[in-house]
Design a protein around this motif. Structure first.
Motif, PDB file in Angstrom:
ATOM      1  N   ASP A   1       0.759  -1.990  -0.017  1.00 22.13           N
ATOM      2  CA  ASP A   1      -0.048  -0.262  -0.439  1.00 22.13           C
ATOM      3  C   ASP A   1       1.082   1.243   0.003  1.00 22.13           C
ATOM      4  N   ILE A   2       2.044   1.084   0.536  1.00 20.69           N
ATOM      5  CA  ILE A   2       2.266   2.232   0.913  1.00 20.69           C
ATOM      6  C   ILE A   2       3.091   2.710  -0.084  1.00 20.69           C
ATOM      7  N   ALA A   3       4.522   1.242  -0.624  1.00 22.71           N
ATOM      8  CA  ALA A   3       4.833   1.634  -2.389  1.00 22.71           C
ATOM      9  C   ALA A   3       4.157   1.621  -3.371  1.00 22.71           C
ATOM     10  N   ALA A   4       3.141   1.431  -3.328  1.00 24.63           N
ATOM     11  CA  ALA A   4       2.112   1.776  -4.407  1.00 24.63           C
ATOM     12  C   ALA A   4       1.723   3.400  -4.380  1.00 24.63           C
ATOM     13  N   LEU A   5       1.754   3.963  -3.218  1.00 25.72           N
ATOM     14  CA  LEU A   5       1.234   5.133  -2.796  1.00 25.72           C
ATOM     15  C   LEU A   5       2.898   6.241  -3.315  1.00 25.72           C
ATOM     16  N   MET A   6       4.732   5.911  -2.567  1.00 19.03           N
ATOM     17  CA  MET A   6       5.576   6.496  -3.097  1.00 19.03           C
ATOM     18  C   MET A   6       5.862   6.729  -4.564  1.00 19.03           C
ATOM     19  N   ALA A   7       4.932   5.025  -5.333  1.00 21.35           N
ATOM     20  CA  ALA A   7       5.789   5.053  -6.291  1.00 21.35           C
ATOM     21  C   ALA A   7       5.075   5.776  -7.487  1.00 21.35           C
ATOM     22  N   TYR A   8       3.743   6.206  -6.942  1.00 25.42           N
ATOM     23  CA  TYR A   8       2.500   7.443  -7.149  1.00 25.42           C
ATOM     24  C   TYR A   8       3.136   8.540  -7.157  1.00 25.42           C
ATOM     25  N   ASP A   9       3.056   9.211  -6.548  1.00 25.39           N
ATOM     26  CA  ASP A   9       3.935   9.843  -5.694  1.00 25.39           C
ATOM     27  C   ASP A   9       5.322  10.447  -6.753  1.00 25.39           C
TER      28      ASP A   9
ATOM     29  N   ARG B   1      -1.844  11.513 -20.588  1.00 25.79           N
ATOM     30  CA  ARG B   1      -2.317  12.375 -19.595  1.00 25.79           C
ATOM     31  C   ARG B   1      -2.752  13.106 -18.456  1.00 25.79           C
ATOM     32  N   PRO B   2      -3.235  14.266 -17.809  1.00 25.61           N
ATOM     33  CA  PRO B   2      -2.838  14.783 -16.747  1.00 25.61           C
ATOM     34  C   PRO B   2      -3.090  13.818 -15.284  1.00 25.61           C
ATOM     35  N   PHE B   3      -2.418  13.792 -14.281  1.00 24.60           N
ATOM     36  CA  PHE B   3      -1.950  12.764 -13.152  1.00 24.60           C
ATOM     37  C   PHE B   3      -4.132  12.457 -12.494  1.00 24.60           C
ATOM     38  N   GLY B   4      -4.384  11.884 -12.268  1.00 26.70           N
ATOM     39  CA  GLY B   4      -6.135  12.015 -11.730  1.00 26.70           C
ATOM     40  C   GLY B   4      -6.632  12.206 -13.008  1.00 26.70           C
ATOM     41  N   GLN B   5      -6.245  12.388 -14.507  1.00 29.48           N
ATOM     42  CA  GLN B   5      -7.424  12.041 -14.798  1.00 29.48           C
ATOM     43  C   GLN B   5      -6.834  10.891 -16.377  1.00 29.48           C
ATOM     44  N   GLY B   6      -6.656  10.148 -15.868  1.00 28.45           N
ATOM     45  CA  GLY B   6      -5.539   8.902 -16.720  1.00 28.45           C
ATOM     46  C   GLY B   6      -5.126   8.732 -17.032  1.00 28.45           C
ATOM     47  N   ALA B   7      -3.718   9.048 -16.292  1.00 29.16           N
ATOM     48  CA  ALA B   7      -2.239   8.824 -17.106  1.00 29.16           C
ATOM     49  C   ALA B   7      -2.231   7.654 -16.398  1.00 29.16           C
ATOM     50  N   GLU B   8      -1.609   7.274 -17.827  1.00 26.47           N
ATOM     51  CA  GLU B   8      -0.987   5.672 -17.827  1.00 26.47           C
ATOM     52  C   GLU B   8      -0.158   5.113 -17.156  1.00 26.47           C
ATOM     53  N   GLU B   9       1.439   6.502 -16.123  1.00 25.67           N
ATOM     54  CA  GLU B   9       2.079   6.417 -16.115  1.00 25.67           C
ATOM     55  C   GLU B   9       1.725   6.168 -14.478  1.00 25.67           C
ATOM     56  N   GLY B  10      -0.111   6.882 -14.592  1.00 26.08           N
ATOM     57  CA  GLY B  10      -0.567   6.457 -12.880  1.00 26.08           C
ATOM     58  C   GLY B  10      -1.006   5.409 -12.207  1.00 26.08           C
ATOM     59  N   LEU B  11      -1.141   4.967 -13.746  1.00 25.99           N
ATOM     60  CA  LEU B  11      -1.201   3.284 -13.233  1.00 25.99           C
ATOM     61  C   LEU B  11      -0.103   2.175 -13.186  1.00 25.99           C
ATOM     62  N   VAL B  12       1.287   2.463 -13.657  1.00 26.34           N
ATOM     63  CA  VAL B  12       2.358   2.015 -14.351  1.00 26.34           C
ATOM     64  C   VAL B  12       3.242   1.876 -12.864  1.00 26.34           C
ATOM     65  N   ALA B  13       2.883   2.880 -12.839  1.00 27.45           N
ATOM     66  CA  ALA B  13       3.817   3.117 -10.902  1.00 27.45           C
ATOM     67  C   ALA B  13       3.220   2.182 -10.059  1.00 27.45           C
ATOM     68  N   PRO B  14       2.410   2.544  -9.237  1.00 23.19           N
ATOM     69  CA  PRO B  14       1.532   1.818  -8.403  1.00 23.19           C
ATOM     70  C   PRO B  14       1.383   0.532  -8.138  1.00 23.19           C
ATOM     71  N   GLU B  15       0.720  -0.370  -9.621  1.00 21.04           N
ATOM     72  CA  GLU B  15       1.414  -1.066 -10.134  1.00 21.04           C
ATOM     73  C   GLU B  15       2.513  -2.476 -10.059  1.00 21.04           C
ATOM     74  N   SER B  16       3.362  -1.296 -10.374  1.00 23.48           N
ATOM     75  CA  SER B  16       5.085  -2.024 -10.910  1.00 23.48           C
ATOM     76  C   SER B  16       5.509  -2.355  -9.334  1.00 23.48           C
ATOM     77  N   ALA B  17       5.343  -1.401  -8.236  1.00 25.01           N
ATOM     78  CA  ALA B  17       5.418  -0.813  -7.181  1.00 25.01           C
ATOM     79  C   ALA B  17       4.583  -2.133  -6.386  1.00 25.01           C
ATOM     80  N   ASN B  18       3.566  -2.184  -6.153  1.00 24.48           N
ATOM     81  CA  ASN B  18       3.020  -3.562  -5.490  1.00 24.48           C
ATOM     82  C   ASN B  18       3.447  -4.736  -5.367  1.00 24.48           C
ATOM     83  N   ASN B  19       3.371  -5.469  -7.125  1.00 27.99           N
ATOM     84  CA  ASN B  19       3.845  -6.519  -6.752  1.00 27.99           C
ATOM     85  C   ASN B  19       4.675  -6.781  -6.701  1.00 27.99           C
ATOM     86  N   ALA B  20       5.869  -5.544  -6.916  1.00 30.52           N
ATOM     87  CA  ALA B  20       7.749  -5.831  -6.456  1.00 30.52           C
ATOM     88  C   ALA B  20       7.629  -5.429  -4.857  1.00 30.52           C
TER      89      ALA B  20
END
Lengths: 497, 175
Positions: free
Chosen positions: A269-277, A288-307
């Motif tokens: 949980d913390i890892a995903a939030l830190m990665a998003y930040d 797209r702007p973060f919070g409006q559907g940025a692909e990067e906003g998916l990539v970071a937390p999902e990579s982090a929480n599985n790592a």
């Protein structure tokens, strides 16, 4: 070396173990995707079946459920904006806006691939750097855990785009909810109001389902007439160009996930939030702007929480300390199977270590297969008319809350938190910090008291110790920077810089 | 869809208050003061490591932040509702009749669960609430309800061994 390889490949070559790994991964994905069923719950329930099994069979099933469950939480976050687990809170921030635009297929496909990348990075770290990272985690003092937990809550409040003041309020409220019951050190009653039933505390799963599930259903009542967006799931597998574009961010986020996952108490949980930040701060031109559907906003937390899954295994196997709630359950299961997680496990039964690493790699491969299939069925969920979908979600929420303790009182808590959460959301409060406060509250309480005891109860010494080690100073600086970055001064400075 | 007000702490103009927002903020502040008083009641100021100290710190944080956002709400002025009283605007925008109806249906469902059992209470709730929310096709509603409940019952009761409520009224009836 050859023996290690033999144990590494054991679950790959034994058909029954292969089947159990696949079944565990499949079950983990689909249980994790059901709103209200957290990966902790999936592991807790399914692990109980394994107590009479051989230890190898149990370990393969557990590996699959853990990896699949962490990933599965993202699906409900993307499709329904109801995170399957706290680790998927950040995923919903950009995943749900993508689904609202009909891009659920793209979001899930990308999420699957980066989750698998994150998973491999985490497992590689577990295999290569387990002892070193465990020693690093040992250096964390109670005050560091306290600051890490405060930082985690602040990040949720700050990252979701709302008011930091309201985020802090929500986090503190969550902490107080977690304090309900008996004090674990002195057994004094806290916020029980004289009711014996309150001494057991309030289930955070019931609160999570209420705040995220019921409150979301009540919010959706304002959008009953909005037509469901048709989800494009014709192209699920992301193109190589898209994966390559996001690969550097995915690798950086995975590294964050490994390190945070390896810290006892700080999980996906913390890892995903830190990665998003991290993504928000470093990616200059998101899709797209973060919070409006940025692909990067998916990539970071999902990579982090599985790592973080691989990372969480490090302190669990080498120190016997759980990396998060799921590994705490797994440690309990290992004890039941006659194993003693900790330094002696690596010395006495090194083959088990390589067997677990091999099972995790295999589960990660199954994650890719199961993650990229069956999405059409999931996408149909969001195309269902709301007058039919909303009552169904409500029933699912009620069952999920009831299943935690087989207790109808949890269902009443869920409803209460749901209605309260509706008003909180409506008036601009984020409910993420409430849940994180509930999960981290006990750790913060314990860490605060340990830190205060080590400072001999002197407030000045307590404050001075936050600067006494470079590690504490770095965490404190990061915490203060998070607060400062939410102020008007910072915005003005960034505007003129 | 109602827009949740973003608290703009920068220089941008802040959105008008939603109906009932100020009252809600004030209620949260009162709740924080009550919790601080309760936290103090755990062990007072006997020691900095007592059972009540960390809850007091958390409650004090709530009081301070509650005071800040209540003050911010107060400064933002009255809600922007033309030609409507505050209460009327609250009813129309925040708790419209369909919201109240559905929430009541959920409350009834929760109360009926231990009495009618999971299957009975859920079936009635699904039919009632689908109709309430505007799904007119009875056959579809019944079909979806039956299939979903059968799936949930099968997964939870059989695979996860979760004993779903049987219903005290039904058990008494068949005793």
């Amino acid at each position: 070396m050859m023996q290690a390889l033999e144990f590494f490949l054991m679950s790959w070559t034994d058909p029954y173990l292969l089947f159990l790994t696949a079944a565990g991964t499949f079950a983990g994905i689909y249980i994790g995707a059901i709103p209200g069923l957290s990966v902790t719950m999936a592991v807790s329930i399914l692990i109980s079946f394994t107590f009479k099994w051989h230890v190898n069979e149990a370990l393969t099933l557990i590996s699959g459920i853990f990896l699949g469950g962490v990933y599965g939480g993202s699906r409900s976050a993307i499709l329904l904006n109801i995170p399957g687990a706290p680790a998927a809170i950040a995923t919903g921030l950009d995943g749900y806006p993508m689904a609202k635009r009909g891009e659920a297929g793209t979001a899930i496909g990308l999420t699957t691939v980066v989750s698998v990348i994150g998973g491999f990075v985490g497992i590689a770290a577990l295999a290569v750097a387990a002892p070193a990272l465990s020693e690093f985690a040992l250096k964390f003092a109670p005050r560091d855990y306290l600051m890490l937990a405060i930082w985690g809550i602040l990040l949720v409040g700050a990252l979701s785009g709302g008011s930091l003041v309201k985020g802090i309020f929500a986090g503190a409220l969550g902490i107080l909810i977690s304090m309900v019951g008996l004090d674990p050190m002195t057994a004094e009653h806290r916020f029980t109001f004289g009711h014996v039933q309150m001494t057991a505390g309030i289930s955070y799963v019931a609160a999570m389902i209420g705040f995220f599930g019921v409150a979301e259903v009540l919010m959706q009542l304002h959008e009953l007439k909005t037509r469901a967006v048709r989800q494009d799931v014709s192209r699920i597998v992301p193109s190589w160009a898209r994966v390559r574009k996001h690969l550097p961010l995915s690798m950086r986020a995975s590294a964050i996930g490994v390190v945070v996952g390896a810290l006892p108490g700080a999980g996906g949980d913390i890892a995903a939030l830190m990665a998003y930040d991290h993504a928000k701060r470093t990616v200059k031109n998101p899709t797209r702007p973060f919070g409006q559907g940025a692909e990067e906003g998916l990539v970071a937390p999902e990579s982090a929480n599985n790592a973080a899954v691989g990372g969480a295994y490090i302190p669990m196997l080498t120190l016997g300390i759980p990396g998060d709630a799921v590994t705490a359950v797994i440690i309990g299961a290992l004890y039941i199977h006659g194993l003693k997680p900790g330094p002696m496990l690596m010395i006495e039964t090194p083959h088990l270590f390589w067997f677990i690493v091999g099972s995790l790699v295999l589960a990660n491969c199954f994650l890719l297969i199961f993650g990229l299939t069956g999405i059409k069925l999931f996408a149909k969920i969001v195309e269902t008319p709301k007058p039919i979908l909303l009552p169904l979600i409500l029933v699912l929420c009620a069952v999920g809350a009831y299943a935690v303790n087989n207790n109808p009182v949890d269902v009443y808590w869920m409803l209460g938190f749901g209605i309260f959460g509706y008003f909180l959301k409506l008036y601009g409060f984020q409910v993420g910090p409430v849940i994180l406060g509930m999960i981290l509250g006990p750790l913060m309480d314990k860490s605060y008291r340990q830190a205060m005891i080590s400072a001999e109860g002197k407030p000045a010494q307590f404050a001075a110790e936050f600067l006494s080690s470079p590690l504490s100073a770095v965490i404190l600086a990061a915490l203060l920077l998070t607060i400062f970055s939410q102020t008007a001064w910072w915005r003005r400075w960034r505007g003129t810089a | 869809m109602l827009a949740a007000p973003d608290a703009q702490e920068g220089g941008e103009p802040e959105p008008a208050l939603l109906p009932g927002e100020l009252a809600f903020c004030a209620l949260l502040l009162l709740l924080s003061l009550f919790l601080l008083w309760q936290a103090h009641g755990i062990s007072g100021f006997e020691s900095l490591t007592s059972a009540g100290m960390f809850p007091m710190l958390a409650a004090a944080t709530m009081v301070v932040t509650g005071a800040v956002f209540s003050w911010q709400s107060l400064r933002r002025g009255p809600s922007n509702v033309s030609g409507q009283g505050n209460w009327q605007a609250f009813v129309v925008q925040i708790t419209p009749p369909i919201w109240v109806g559905f929430t009541l249906a959920v409350c009834l469902y929760m109360l009926a669960l231990p009495r009618l059992g999971f299957l009975g209470a859920s079936f009635l709730f699904l039919l009632m609430s689908m109709r309430l929310l505007g799904s007119q096709r009875w056959l579809l509603n019944v079909g979806v309800s039956v299939v979903t409940l059968a799936a949930i019952y099968g997964v939870f009761q059989t695979i996860f061994s979760v004993v779903l409520p049987k219903g005290s009224w039904l058990q008494n009836l068949f005793r």
